[in-house]
Scaffold this motif. Sequence first.
Motif, short mmCIF file in Angstrom:
data_model
loop_
_atom_site.label_atom_id
_atom_site.label_comp_id
_atom_site.label_asym_id
_atom_site.label_seq_id
_atom_site.Cartn_x
_atom_site.Cartn_y
_atom_site.Cartn_z
N ARG A 192 -6.66 -1.11 -8.17
CA ARG A 192 -5.98 -2.27 -7.58
C ARG A 192 -4.47 -2.05 -7.50
N ARG A 193 -3.89 -1.48 -8.54
CA ARG A 193 -2.45 -1.25 -8.54
C ARG A 193 -2.06 -0.26 -7.46
N TRP A 223 -3.75 0.47 -4.73
CA TRP A 223 -4.01 -0.13 -3.43
C TRP A 223 -2.87 -1.05 -3.00
N ARG A 224 -2.38 -1.85 -3.94
CA ARG A 224 -1.26 -2.73 -3.62
C ARG A 224 -0.01 -1.93 -3.25
N GLU A 225 0.25 -0.85 -3.98
CA GLU A 225 1.40 -0.02 -3.68
C GLU A 225 1.24 0.66 -2.32
N HIS A 231 1.87 -1.88 0.43
CA HIS A 231 3.29 -2.20 0.47
C HIS A 231 4.06 -1.09 1.18
N THR A 239 3.43 -4.98 3.11
CA THR A 239 2.77 -6.15 2.53
C THR A 239 3.31 -6.40 1.13
N ARG A 273 3.46 -7.02 -2.64
CA ARG A 273 2.45 -6.64 -3.63
C ARG A 273 1.68 -7.85 -4.14
N ASP A 274 2.37 -8.96 -4.33
CA ASP A 274 1.70 -10.13 -4.90
C ASP A 274 0.87 -10.90 -3.88
#
Length: 567
Positions: free
Chosen positions: A192-193, A195-197, A200, A205, A207-208
């Motif tokens: 998940r971490r 993927w968010r990075e 972004h 996008t 991150r939150d």
Amino acid sequence: MVSWKRRRNVNSAGVHLALFEAVADDGTATADDAPTILLVHGWPDTHVVWDGVAAHLARHARVFAYDTRGMGDSDRPLPVSAYRIENLADDLFAVAAAVNPGGKVHVVAHDWGSIQSWEAVSRSGAATQIASFTSISGPSLDHVGALLRHNITHPTPRNLGTSISQMVSSTYIGLFHLPLLPRLFLGVLGSRRVWREFLHLMDGTPRDAITTAATLRRDMNSGVRYYRANIGRRLLFPSPRTVAVPVLELLNTRDFAIRPATFSTTHRYVTRLWRRDGATGHWLPSTHPAYIAENVRNLLATLDGDRLVPESFTRTRRFGPGQAFTGRLAVITGAGRGIGRETARALAELGCDVVLADVDTAGAEETARLCKESGSATAVYHLDVADTDAFIEFAKDVAREHGVPDIVVNNAATSLSGSSLDATDEQVDRLLEIDLRGVLTGCREFGRQMVTRGTGGHIVNLASAAAFTPQRGLGIFAAAKAGVLLYGESLRAELAEHHIGVSTICPAVSGAPAPDEVAAQIVAAIRADKAVVPVAPEARIGYRIYRFTPWISRVIARRQGVGATRP
């Protein structure tokens, strides 16, 4: 906020699909006759990607979502053939029948959810179950295949550029067809971490804003089958069909995965099509849920007789060739005549709906009549741009009644000629209040709205060639227009990170161009996001002289004269 209530599993030819209903956290009950909305997610998401959108829609509609096959809590069949787009479309119809037996659903879909929904709405008789389709970041594979075939068989620099651009953006699809590398790659990306990075970095996008399910890594690997089962065979052997279901395309001009040109032929296949362009990225459900909800409500209002958007004209309109600004809302000050009127007409012809403001209400009403001939929705307001408080209230009224504008043209102006030493304080104050302070107010008020909305926009300010060609007898007027020019340049830098363009239009002073010529240059400036646009040869020459040899401008100014001061 919204929560999801697990309803049951829907059986689609032996594959069980997890179905969820959105429930507003404040316990607001939805009317029994409210429309039914079905949300379809893409790869590698589950129904939770729709959290924000559902929160905005659940008070006005019955909102459902499901985990598509291979994702989330739904079954994960092993054969690649199980993920063919025909099976995915069957799933959608099965879920639609479950959430509204004997009735219709409004489908809102993103990414692969949109791709499979295109297959569904392209089927004969689809309109008996699907009332409308809102497509986000997911084209019809048949449309794309036909477009690529045309570009290859009719090679031009533009066609080849379009194809190459999309192929570069789609290189990851080739990766997904390899035997072992995808599992290794997605094993890392499935955190998940990470993927968010990744989102972004690629899409900007926040991150939150990314909502992921606990099944993310498994979903990524299962979802690879979507690509393997469909991309090659549907792009090589496209079969585009006529779509009778009303369709709204929300096109993201900053989408790193799907290039805007990919959607350039949709109008050939859809009998009722609307389109909205936004300076937004691929993961629109996560980044701009309110924007999606607003457009869905407006579409439903258009189709259902304004049930959801009272006292407002809608901003979703038919899209066709040549209507580059369809669905956009434009605000024009000084719209009662001249440049303002011609600009309003030009934007209306390109698909804009227009809000027209002027101290001359009768003139603005006539402009509205002319714009309506192009099918544009219009609204007329009395406004003196020199009245800052009234201007601020006007901006609030526009946002409340019609939404945040996509285009703002600060055109209202007055003039003052003659010796600046002879001008009265009242004349100076009036000119500065209209020509400079009015522009500042329009930019600030509507600029704030555009920034808050976060989907981009464009601001056009009318200056004059007097801003860069000093002339005797135009000192005060030139000072105001020079202020507009420099403020526009500064604001352009300030708003660039928000994808809001700012253009300053500078018509010639003597031998002034016709209003329709200026209007054409305004449209061109919006299209190309131009910073400064001198209009007419005199203005273009004067602009270059002042930039590169300003001493020549000063010599010319001493030998010119302009008439007496106007009251």
